[in-house]
Design a protein around this motif. Structure first.
Motif, PDB file in Angstrom:
ATOM      1  N   LYS A 161     -14.811   4.476  -0.327  1.00 53.30           N
ATOM      2  CA  LYS A 161     -13.505   3.883  -0.042  1.00 53.30           C
ATOM      3  C   LYS A 161     -13.146   4.025   1.438  1.00 53.30           C
ATOM      4  O   LYS A 161     -13.684   4.868   2.155  1.00 53.30           O
ATOM      5  CB  LYS A 161     -12.417   4.565  -0.882  1.00 53.30           C
ATOM      6  CG  LYS A 161     -12.697   4.618  -2.366  1.00 53.30           C
ATOM      7  CD  LYS A 161     -12.792   3.249  -2.991  1.00 53.30           C
ATOM      8  CE  LYS A 161     -13.002   3.369  -4.497  1.00 53.30           C
ATOM      9  NZ  LYS A 161     -13.213   2.039  -5.138  1.00 53.30           N
ATOM     10  N   ARG A 162     -12.204   3.201   1.888  1.00 48.76           N
ATOM     11  CA  ARG A 162     -11.677   3.282   3.249  1.00 48.76           C
ATOM     12  C   ARG A 162     -10.584   4.349   3.268  1.00 48.76           C
ATOM     13  O   ARG A 162      -9.555   4.194   2.613  1.00 48.76           O
ATOM     14  CB  ARG A 162     -11.109   1.938   3.683  1.00 48.76           C
ATOM     15  CG  ARG A 162     -12.106   0.776   3.661  1.00 48.76           C
ATOM     16  CD  ARG A 162     -11.380  -0.557   3.752  1.00 48.76           C
ATOM     17  NE  ARG A 162     -10.465  -0.736   2.622  1.00 48.76           N
ATOM     18  CZ  ARG A 162      -9.556  -1.705   2.544  1.00 48.76           C
ATOM     19  NH1 ARG A 162      -9.427  -2.576   3.531  1.00 48.76           N
ATOM     20  NH2 ARG A 162      -8.770  -1.798   1.479  1.00 48.76           N
ATOM     21  N   VAL A 172     -11.620   6.081   8.577  1.00 48.92           N
ATOM     22  CA  VAL A 172     -10.781   5.333   9.510  1.00 48.92           C
ATOM     23  C   VAL A 172      -9.973   6.352  10.315  1.00 48.92           C
ATOM     24  O   VAL A 172      -9.304   7.215   9.736  1.00 48.92           O
ATOM     25  CB  VAL A 172      -9.840   4.364   8.773  1.00 48.92           C
ATOM     26  CG1 VAL A 172      -8.996   3.579   9.771  1.00 48.92           C
ATOM     27  CG2 VAL A 172     -10.636   3.422   7.878  1.00 48.92           C
ATOM     28  N   GLU A 173     -10.018   6.273  11.643  1.00 51.77           N
ATOM     29  CA  GLU A 173      -9.372   7.273  12.500  1.00 51.77           C
ATOM     30  C   GLU A 173      -7.899   6.955  12.707  1.00 51.77           C
ATOM     31  O   GLU A 173      -7.455   6.623  13.802  1.00 51.77           O
ATOM     32  CB  GLU A 173     -10.110   7.382  13.836  1.00 51.77           C
ATOM     33  CG  GLU A 173     -11.517   7.947  13.697  1.00 51.77           C
ATOM     34  CD  GLU A 173     -12.134   8.313  15.034  1.00 51.77           C
ATOM     35  OE1 GLU A 173     -11.593   7.868  16.074  1.00 51.77           O
ATOM     36  OE2 GLU A 173     -13.136   9.033  15.032  1.00 51.77           O
ATOM     37  N   LEU A 174      -7.143   7.083  11.631  1.00 47.99           N
ATOM     38  CA  LEU A 174      -5.695   6.891  11.687  1.00 47.99           C
ATOM     39  C   LEU A 174      -5.023   8.106  11.064  1.00 47.99           C
ATOM     40  O   LEU A 174      -5.567   8.739  10.156  1.00 47.99           O
ATOM     41  CB  LEU A 174      -5.283   5.639  10.916  1.00 47.99           C
ATOM     42  CG  LEU A 174      -5.642   4.274  11.507  1.00 47.99           C
ATOM     43  CD1 LEU A 174      -5.225   3.170  10.546  1.00 47.99           C
ATOM     44  CD2 LEU A 174      -5.004   4.070  12.871  1.00 47.99           C
ATOM     45  N   ALA A 175      -3.813   8.412  11.532  1.00 48.63           N
ATOM     46  CA  ALA A 175      -3.029   9.513  10.973  1.00 48.63           C
ATOM     47  C   ALA A 175      -1.549   9.175  11.099  1.00 48.63           C
ATOM     48  O   ALA A 175      -1.171   8.198  11.752  1.00 48.63           O
ATOM     49  CB  ALA A 175      -3.346  10.823  11.683  1.00 48.63           C
ATOM     50  N   VAL A 218      -6.373   0.388   4.491  1.00 41.98           N
ATOM     51  CA  VAL A 218      -7.114   1.543   3.986  1.00 41.98           C
ATOM     52  C   VAL A 218      -6.761   1.720   2.515  1.00 41.98           C
ATOM     53  O   VAL A 218      -5.719   1.255   2.034  1.00 41.98           O
ATOM     54  CB  VAL A 218      -6.808   2.841   4.768  1.00 41.98           C
ATOM     55  CG1 VAL A 218      -7.195   2.709   6.228  1.00 41.98           C
ATOM     56  CG2 VAL A 218      -5.354   3.254   4.624  1.00 41.98           C
ATOM     57  N   ASP A 219      -7.665   2.396   1.799  1.00 42.48           N
ATOM     58  CA  ASP A 219      -7.460   2.639   0.367  1.00 42.48           C
ATOM     59  C   ASP A 219      -6.764   3.973   0.104  1.00 42.48           C
ATOM     60  O   ASP A 219      -6.126   4.134  -0.943  1.00 42.48           O
ATOM     61  CB  ASP A 219      -8.804   2.642  -0.365  1.00 42.48           C
ATOM     62  CG  ASP A 219      -9.560   1.333  -0.184  1.00 42.48           C
ATOM     63  OD1 ASP A 219      -8.974   0.271  -0.471  1.00 42.48           O
ATOM     64  OD2 ASP A 219     -10.726   1.378   0.265  1.00 42.48           O
TER      65      ASP A 219
END
Length: 343
Positions: A153-154, A185-188, A201-202
């Motif tokens: 998953k993403r 995925v480089e997100l926060a 994203v999942d």
């Protein structure tokens, strides 16, 4: 005036009254005003609220009425205030260097900073003030009902070197996954929540107080996607506790977020740290104020849990301040720093 300024203003009204009384009171050479700053992360609503509540509770400038057993009362001569900082790392560094007297910081950030410091003894703990919970959120249409089910998953795991990335890696490992097993995925933070809502994203990993204001705002919208929280429990929780030693198992209750069932998950304390600017006498005065029954009641107003120190504090991220010996009836053990710094 910013919204956060309005948040702290009502809490400071007793302080304003006290300062006005000071202007009318005769000078007392034996009573010196002492200022205490509490560093808080500006993006953390719970942290800012706790810092403001602490400041209001601790403040007792000259001219205030005498203390009574049935009401909250601060430290004589003290003027305390919450000071917003950009990052937890900035707060720890400023406290350790004496540029800031105290601060509210997650336990893992305290441990990392202390173990990477040339003077690790400069950071001590005054108390554990509240918990942050690991939120592992997944879209219902992603088809994953467990963390192990995130394979392929993403998943938003945060940027390299961030606390979010470290905790995501540890959580995946505790559930038998490697980062290569997911589509990372480089997100926060807010960006990750927006990507989850928009279907980019999942799933995501997020450490935040309960309730998390940003997540509550997202789920309150009628057009929000159906989301679920994934549990961290059983043997996986035990493995995660070994990898992330300052956490303990807690629960996000049913109904905390509209339409989302509650789960067991990792809880991490946010601790009140002190630096070299807080001597033993001041620490004892803060300890007396913190453990006073009316003051505890004031801090816990609105259902807030303020543990101060858990009954079994075996894995503290920094030593308890030596001025607080005997206050908490426990003998906490400080985690030793590994060679080469924390992993």
């Amino acid at each position: 005036m910013s919204r956060k300024s309005w948040l702290i203003l009502p809490l400071c009204l007793p302080l304003v009254v006290g300062l006005a009384a000071l202007a009318r009171a005769p000078a007392d050479p034996d009573l010196v005003v002492r200022y205490l700053r509490i560093g808080v992360v500006e993006t953390g609503e719970r942290g800012f609220d706790m810092g403001a509540s602490l400041a209001a509770m601790l403040s007792r400038p000259p001219g205030m009425p005498a203390c009574a057993d049935d009401r909250a009362c601060g430290v004589p001569g003290m003027v305390a205030l919450a000071q917003a900082q950009a990052r937890s790392a900035d707060i720890v560094a400023d406290v350790a260097m004496g540029r800031l007297e105290t601060g509210l910081v997650p336990a893992d950030r305290v441990y990392a900073a202390r173990c990477q410091s040339a003077n690790p003894d400069n950071i001590t703990i005054l108390g554990e003030m509240y918990d942050e919970a690991l939120h592992v959120l997944v879209r219902a249409d992603a088809g994953a009902d467990s963390i192990a089910g995130l394979k392929g998953k993403r998943v938003a795991i945060g940027p390299a070197g961030s606390p979010a990335r470290l905790l995501a890696d540890r959580t995946l490992s505790a559930h038998g996954l490697r980062r290569q097993d997911i589509r990372a995925v480089e997100l926060a933070g807010e960006e990750a929540l927006a990507a989850l809502a928009g279907g980019q994203v999942d799933a995501l990993f997020r450490i935040a107080p309960v309730p998390d204001a940003a997540l509550a705002d997202l789920t309150a919208h009628g057009d929000a996607p159906q989301l679920r929280l994934l549990p961290v429990a059983g043997e996986a929780a035990g493995r995660l506790s070994g990898l992330h030693p300052f956490g303990s198992v807690g629960r996000i209750g049913d109904g905390v977020y509209p339409g989302i069932q509650g789960v067991d998950t990792l809880m991490q304390p946010v601790v009140w740290i002190a630096g070299p600017a807080v001597d033993k006498d001041l620490a004892r005065a803060l300890g007396r104020a913190l453990t006073s029954t009316p003051n505890r009641a004031a801090l816990q107003k609105g259902g807030r849990d303020v543990p101060l120190l858990r009954p079994v504090a075996l894995r503290m991220s920094a030593p308890l301040h030596p001025g607080l010996d005997g206050f908490y009836r426990v003998d906490p053990i400080t985690m030793a720093c590994p060679r080469g710094g924390p992993r």
